[in-house]
Scaffold this active site. Structure first.
Site, PDB file in Angstrom:
ATOM      1  N   THR A 112       0.849  -1.190   0.000  1.00 53.57           N
ATOM      2  CA  THR A 112       0.000   0.000   0.000  1.00 53.57           C
ATOM      3  C   THR A 112       0.880   1.233   0.000  1.00 53.57           C
ATOM      4  O   THR A 112       1.737   1.383   0.873  1.00 53.57           O
ATOM      5  CB  THR A 112      -0.923   0.001   1.231  1.00 53.57           C
ATOM      6  OG1 THR A 112      -1.612  -1.249   1.313  1.00 53.57           O
ATOM      7  CG2 THR A 112      -1.944   1.113   1.135  1.00 53.57           C
ATOM      8  N   LYS A 124       4.079  -9.301   3.530  1.00 51.56           N
ATOM      9  CA  LYS A 124       2.705  -8.809   3.498  1.00 51.56           C
ATOM     10  C   LYS A 124       1.905  -9.665   2.521  1.00 51.56           C
ATOM     11  O   LYS A 124       1.590  -9.252   1.395  1.00 51.56           O
ATOM     12  CB  LYS A 124       2.669  -7.331   3.098  1.00 51.56           C
ATOM     13  CG  LYS A 124       1.385  -6.636   3.529  1.00 51.56           C
ATOM     14  CD  LYS A 124       1.524  -5.138   3.524  1.00 51.56           C
ATOM     15  CE  LYS A 124       0.305  -4.465   4.135  1.00 51.56           C
ATOM     16  NZ  LYS A 124       0.436  -2.996   4.174  1.00 51.56           N
ATOM     17  N   GLU A 136       3.798  -5.698  16.999  1.00 47.86           N
ATOM     18  CA  GLU A 136       3.434  -4.571  16.140  1.00 47.86           C
ATOM     19  C   GLU A 136       2.130  -3.963  16.629  1.00 47.86           C
ATOM     20  O   GLU A 136       1.611  -4.363  17.683  1.00 47.86           O
ATOM     21  CB  GLU A 136       3.272  -5.057  14.689  1.00 47.86           C
ATOM     22  CG  GLU A 136       2.237  -6.172  14.525  1.00 47.86           C
ATOM     23  CD  GLU A 136       2.317  -6.877  13.179  1.00 47.86           C
ATOM     24  OE1 GLU A 136       3.252  -6.594  12.403  1.00 47.86           O
ATOM     25  OE2 GLU A 136       1.435  -7.715  12.918  1.00 47.86           O
TER      26      GLU A 136
END
Length: 254
Positions: A19, A131, A164
């Site tokens: 992204t 990802k 995270e």
């Protein structure tokens, strides 16, 4: 664009994505995003990507956009029997554009409040840092976070190591040293963290919740929000001005 119901990304999560922030008609940190796509392609045994074609498509999608977001999503396409790989895979590349999350500007200036998520990440070192399209843990984490007063959540793994936040990496500062959680077993290594690591000394190590609570400053970061100060974690309050001053020093190195 039409997607077949037989697409492996839809059926098995067989794919990956990144992204990207658009600013002044340009994809930001593009070489870092391209490196991420390349790493996923290699680890997941995809055919070699036509990086120039993807670059051109993203440049075209960003053209004329002052501020926005591009998502590049790549699946293995259709084919194969069950989980078996197709003999000649034809990956599907999907590029979409969306609005920039405006609340990120407020977060950068005023900081965020975090709580600790009850949902913990499992271990899978084969995909740690990548990802991929397998993001069900994050879906559940985000769903739980939306029910809380906090802006976002801090996520632990099944051994209670800090990993995270729901959609960003974590950085803590202690005695003028920067640390980020080890992602050897799970979690996603973000593009912005890679950028910071190339310009600032950040040590990757196993961190527990106590390490975060005792930090001099705490930050979230990803390629869209940049570096965002954390002003509280549950009942622990951090000095926002200290974090903002450190944020300016770190960003000055980029």
């Amino acid at each position: 664009m039409e997607i077949s119901y037989k697409d492996r990304g839809l059926n098995y999560g067989d794919g990956f994505f990144t992204t990207i922030k658009i600013e002044s008609g340009q994809p930001q940190l593009w070489q870092y995003h391209l490196a991420r796509l390349r790493q996923c392609q290699q680890v997941l045994c995809f055919p070699e990507l036509d990086e120039q074609a993807i670059t051109n498509a993203c440049l075209e999608a960003a053209k004329g956009c002052g501020l926005g977001v591009i998502k590049v999503l790549i699946t293995r396409g259709v084919g194969g029997r069950g989980y078996g790989l197709p003999e000649h895979p034809e990956p599907k590349i999907i590029i979409t554009q969306s609005d920039f999350p405006a609340h990120y500007f407020k977060w950068q200036e005023q900081g965020v409040c975090l709580s600790v998520s009850d949902i913990k990440l499992g271990h899978q070192p084969l995909f740690a840092g990548l990802k991929t399209l397998n993001r069900l843990e994050q879906v559940l984490i985000k769903a739980q976070a939306s029910q809380q007063v906090a802006d976002d959540v801090l996520v632990l793994d099944i051994d209670d190591n800090v990993i995270e936040c729901s959609a960003s990496n974590l950085i803590i500062v202690k005695n003028n040293q920067l640390f980020t959680p080890s992602l050897k077993l799970c979690g996603i290594k973000g593009v912005y963290l890679s950028l910071l690591s190339d310009h600032t000394q950040i040590k990757s190590k196993s961190l527990c919740l106590h390490d975060v609570l005792e930090a001099d400053a705490v930050f979230m970061c990803n390629s869209l929000m940049g570096l965002v100060p954390v002003k509280s974690l549950d009942k622990q309050v951090f000095n926002l001005q200290t974090a903002l001053d450190l944020k300016s020093k770190i960003e000055a190195t980029l």
